[in-house]
Design a protein around this motif. Structure first.
Motif, PDB file in Angstrom:
ATOM      1  N   TYR A  35      33.701  49.610  37.881  1.00  0.00           N
ATOM      2  CA  TYR A  35      34.863  49.368  38.726  1.00  0.00           C
ATOM      3  C   TYR A  35      36.127  49.335  37.872  1.00  0.00           C
ATOM      4  O   TYR A  35      36.082  49.032  36.679  1.00  0.00           O
ATOM      5  CB  TYR A  35      34.759  48.007  39.433  1.00  0.00           C
ATOM      6  CG  TYR A  35      33.665  47.889  40.453  1.00  0.00           C
ATOM      7  CD1 TYR A  35      32.363  47.576  40.082  1.00  0.00           C
ATOM      8  CD2 TYR A  35      33.941  48.065  41.814  1.00  0.00           C
ATOM      9  CE1 TYR A  35      31.363  47.453  41.019  1.00  0.00           C
ATOM     10  CE2 TYR A  35      32.932  47.935  42.769  1.00  0.00           C
ATOM     11  CZ  TYR A  35      31.653  47.627  42.351  1.00  0.00           C
ATOM     12  OH  TYR A  35      30.649  47.493  43.294  1.00  0.00           O
ATOM     13  N   GLN A  37      39.937  47.422  38.258  1.00  0.00           N
ATOM     14  CA  GLN A  37      40.670  46.436  39.051  1.00  0.00           C
ATOM     15  C   GLN A  37      42.107  46.326  38.578  1.00  0.00           C
ATOM     16  O   GLN A  37      42.375  46.208  37.382  1.00  0.00           O
ATOM     17  CB  GLN A  37      39.986  45.071  38.952  1.00  0.00           C
ATOM     18  CG  GLN A  37      40.592  44.010  39.854  1.00  0.00           C
ATOM     19  CD  GLN A  37      39.945  42.653  39.677  1.00  0.00           C
ATOM     20  OE1 GLN A  37      39.380  42.347  38.634  1.00  0.00           O
ATOM     21  NE2 GLN A  37      40.001  41.820  40.709  1.00  0.00           N
ATOM     22  N   GLY A  40      45.728  41.286  41.018  1.00  0.00           N
ATOM     23  CA  GLY A  40      45.937  40.833  42.385  1.00  0.00           C
ATOM     24  C   GLY A  40      45.226  41.636  43.447  1.00  0.00           C
ATOM     25  O   GLY A  40      45.483  41.442  44.640  1.00  0.00           O
ATOM     26  N   GLU A  41      44.324  42.521  43.032  1.00  0.00           N
ATOM     27  CA  GLU A  41      43.593  43.334  44.000  1.00  0.00           C
ATOM     28  C   GLU A  41      42.100  43.229  43.773  1.00  0.00           C
ATOM     29  O   GLU A  41      41.638  42.783  42.724  1.00  0.00           O
ATOM     30  CB  GLU A  41      44.024  44.795  43.896  1.00  0.00           C
ATOM     31  CG  GLU A  41      45.495  45.023  44.192  1.00  0.00           C
ATOM     32  CD  GLU A  41      45.880  46.492  44.073  1.00  0.00           C
ATOM     33  OE1 GLU A  41      47.085  46.773  44.099  1.00  0.00           O
ATOM     34  OE2 GLU A  41      44.978  47.345  43.949  1.00  0.00           O
ATOM     35  N   GLY A  42      41.324  43.669  44.768  1.00  0.00           N
ATOM     36  CA  GLY A  42      39.882  43.711  44.595  1.00  0.00           C
ATOM     37  C   GLY A  42      39.480  44.884  43.721  1.00  0.00           C
ATOM     38  O   GLY A  42      40.242  45.839  43.555  1.00  0.00           O
ATOM     39  N   PRO A  43      38.283  44.854  43.142  1.00  0.00           N
ATOM     40  CA  PRO A  43      37.816  45.972  42.312  1.00  0.00           C
ATOM     41  C   PRO A  43      37.595  47.223  43.153  1.00  0.00           C
ATOM     42  O   PRO A  43      37.186  47.140  44.309  1.00  0.00           O
ATOM     43  CB  PRO A  43      36.490  45.470  41.744  1.00  0.00           C
ATOM     44  CG  PRO A  43      36.376  44.051  42.104  1.00  0.00           C
ATOM     45  CD  PRO A  43      37.285  43.788  43.239  1.00  0.00           C
ATOM     46  N   LEU A  45      35.479  50.759  43.249  1.00  0.00           N
ATOM     47  CA  LEU A  45      34.297  51.408  42.688  1.00  0.00           C
ATOM     48  C   LEU A  45      34.636  52.779  42.114  1.00  0.00           C
ATOM     49  O   LEU A  45      35.274  53.603  42.766  1.00  0.00           O
ATOM     50  CB  LEU A  45      33.226  51.560  43.774  1.00  0.00           C
ATOM     51  CG  LEU A  45      31.926  52.248  43.351  1.00  0.00           C
ATOM     52  CD1 LEU A  45      31.175  51.402  42.328  1.00  0.00           C
ATOM     53  CD2 LEU A  45      31.040  52.513  44.570  1.00  0.00           C
ATOM     54  N   LEU A  86      41.736  46.718  34.411  1.00  0.00           N
ATOM     55  CA  LEU A  86      40.547  45.972  33.984  1.00  0.00           C
ATOM     56  C   LEU A  86      39.322  46.759  34.428  1.00  0.00           C
ATOM     57  O   LEU A  86      39.164  47.032  35.618  1.00  0.00           O
ATOM     58  CB  LEU A  86      40.543  44.575  34.622  1.00  0.00           C
ATOM     59  CG  LEU A  86      39.311  43.704  34.345  1.00  0.00           C
ATOM     60  CD1 LEU A  86      39.239  43.349  32.860  1.00  0.00           C
ATOM     61  CD2 LEU A  86      39.356  42.432  35.194  1.00  0.00           C
ATOM     62  N   LEU A  88      35.300  46.977  34.819  1.00  0.00           N
ATOM     63  CA  LEU A  88      34.176  46.072  34.981  1.00  0.00           C
ATOM     64  C   LEU A  88      32.902  46.847  35.251  1.00  0.00           C
ATOM     65  O   LEU A  88      32.896  47.761  36.082  1.00  0.00           O
ATOM     66  CB  LEU A  88      34.427  45.122  36.160  1.00  0.00           C
ATOM     67  CG  LEU A  88      35.614  44.177  36.054  1.00  0.00           C
ATOM     68  CD1 LEU A  88      36.018  43.664  37.422  1.00  0.00           C
ATOM     69  CD2 LEU A  88      35.270  43.024  35.129  1.00  0.00           C
ATOM     70  N   ALA A  90      28.911  46.358  36.586  1.00  0.00           N
ATOM     71  CA  ALA A  90      28.165  45.418  37.418  1.00  0.00           C
ATOM     72  C   ALA A  90      26.755  45.952  37.604  1.00  0.00           C
ATOM     73  O   ALA A  90      26.580  47.092  38.038  1.00  0.00           O
ATOM     74  CB  ALA A  90      28.856  45.231  38.771  1.00  0.00           C
ATOM     75  N   PHE A 101      28.420  40.835  37.331  1.00  0.00           N
ATOM     76  CA  PHE A 101      29.512  41.541  36.688  1.00  0.00           C
ATOM     77  C   PHE A 101      29.539  41.299  35.185  1.00  0.00           C
ATOM     78  O   PHE A 101      29.188  40.223  34.698  1.00  0.00           O
ATOM     79  CB  PHE A 101      30.847  41.137  37.302  1.00  0.00           C
ATOM     80  CG  PHE A 101      31.188  41.926  38.525  1.00  0.00           C
ATOM     81  CD1 PHE A 101      30.610  41.604  39.742  1.00  0.00           C
ATOM     82  CD2 PHE A 101      32.045  43.012  38.457  1.00  0.00           C
ATOM     83  CE1 PHE A 101      30.882  42.352  40.871  1.00  0.00           C
ATOM     84  CE2 PHE A 101      32.326  43.771  39.584  1.00  0.00           C
ATOM     85  CZ  PHE A 101      31.745  43.440  40.788  1.00  0.00           C
ATOM     86  N   THR A 103      31.641  41.178  31.453  1.00  0.00           N
ATOM     87  CA  THR A 103      32.732  40.328  30.997  1.00  0.00           C
ATOM     88  C   THR A 103      34.093  41.007  31.087  1.00  0.00           C
ATOM     89  O   THR A 103      35.109  40.347  30.993  1.00  0.00           O
ATOM     90  CB  THR A 103      32.474  39.896  29.551  1.00  0.00           C
ATOM     91  OG1 THR A 103      32.116  41.055  28.772  1.00  0.00           O
ATOM     92  CG2 THR A 103      31.333  38.890  29.486  1.00  0.00           C
ATOM     93  N   GLY A 104      34.112  42.318  31.283  1.00  0.00           N
ATOM     94  CA  GLY A 104      35.366  43.021  31.511  1.00  0.00           C
ATOM     95  C   GLY A 104      36.008  43.587  30.253  1.00  0.00           C
ATOM     96  O   GLY A 104      35.884  43.017  29.164  1.00  0.00           O
ATOM     97  N   ARG A 106      39.819  45.020  29.223  1.00  0.00           N
ATOM     98  CA  ARG A 106      41.201  45.225  29.664  1.00  0.00           C
ATOM     99  C   ARG A 106      41.808  46.355  28.845  1.00  0.00           C
ATOM    100  O   ARG A 106      41.974  46.236  27.636  1.00  0.00           O
ATOM    101  CB  ARG A 106      41.994  43.935  29.497  1.00  0.00           C
ATOM    102  CG  ARG A 106      43.259  43.880  30.317  1.00  0.00           C
ATOM    103  CD  ARG A 106      43.815  42.459  30.390  1.00  0.00           C
ATOM    104  NE  ARG A 106      42.950  41.560  31.145  1.00  0.00           N
ATOM    105  CZ  ARG A 106      42.950  41.450  32.459  1.00  0.00           C
ATOM    106  NH1 ARG A 106      43.759  42.173  33.182  1.00  0.00           N
ATOM    107  NH2 ARG A 106      42.149  40.589  33.061  1.00  0.00           N
TER     108      ARG A 106
END
Lengths: 111, 117
Positions: A35, A37, A40-43, A45, A86, A88, A90, A101, A103-104, A106
């Motif tokens: 994903y 992201q 301020g938004e959802g991830p 896909l 970011l 991610l 999963a 998920f 750890t991400g 950036r």
């Protein structure tokens, strides 16, 4: 507890450079998703990989699922400022529809 | 297709009050929804799995009496943060499991930013 470690945690590169993000675990996953992201938004896909060794390409992005289905990588060719965000991974736990998920990572791509 | 909405998008409340967040699948039925929490600069942490018509399954360390989940219909799951405190301030995101051609994918809502004063 299944854990997904991503590396690097942070990455700042110049436009045009290539990069690879890694997603590693000691656990096996039925499938793995990547994903992106924005703040301020959802991830959103990007891709789902299911088969061990599978490679998928999405324009400048190449995704690979490890042979043992425990790890994955995301490679971006000729990064652009629009790739900033970011990232991610999963993993779906076997026998469930539950996703864990990573750890991400950036990423910042400088013009 | 496969659109998930959340309401509200942003909420500010006083410490000790309860806050309800709604997650709706707009164009598909979702027997399973997931609730995540994301602190600043961190990844998503799964809080619970919401199953239509049955009790939610909570992840280890998540207080079920504090985070009440109700999945009363195939298109709606709610998360109620009871007696909220400043440490509950976070970005709450829901997702819905796809059906039909995409049973193994999850579709995310836009998130709800909760700030507890």
């Amino acid at each position: 507890t299944q854990l997904l470690e991503q590396s690097p945690q942070f990455l700042s590169i110049q436009e045009g450079e290539n990069l690879t993000v890694y997603c590693n675990s000691s656990s096996v996953f039925s499938s793995l998703q990547w994903y992106r992201q924005e703040p301020g938004e959802g991830p959103v896909l990007l891709v789902t990989v299911v088969t061990g060794g599978e490679v998928k390409k999405l324009k400048r992005l190449t995704f690979q699922f490890g042979d043992a289905r425990k790890d994955s990588s995301l490679h971006i060719t000729a990064a652009q400022p629009g790739d900033t965000g970011l990232y991610l991974c999963a993993g779906r736990a076997p026998g469930t529809y539950k996703y864990i998920f990573g750890t991400g990572t950036r990423l910042k791509v400088l013009a | 297709g496969a659109v998930v909405s959340q309401h509200p998008s942003r909420v500010i409340c006083k410490s000790g009050t309860s806050v309800k967040i709604e997650c709706r699948s707009l164009d598909f039925q979702a027997t399973t929804m997931f609730w995540y929490r994301q602190f600043p600069k961190q990844s998503l942490m799964l809080m619970a799995t919401s199953n239509e018509g049955s009790k939610a399954t909570y992840e280890q360390g998540v207080e079920k009496d504090k985070f009440l989940i109700n999945h009363a219909s195939l298109t709606l799951s709610t998360l109620t943060v009871t007696s909220a405190h400043p440490e509950d301030s976070s970005f709450y995101i829901c997702s819905a499991r796809g059906q039909g051609d995409f049973p193994n994918e999850q579709f995310f809502g836009p998130g709800t930013r909760l700030t507890v004063l």
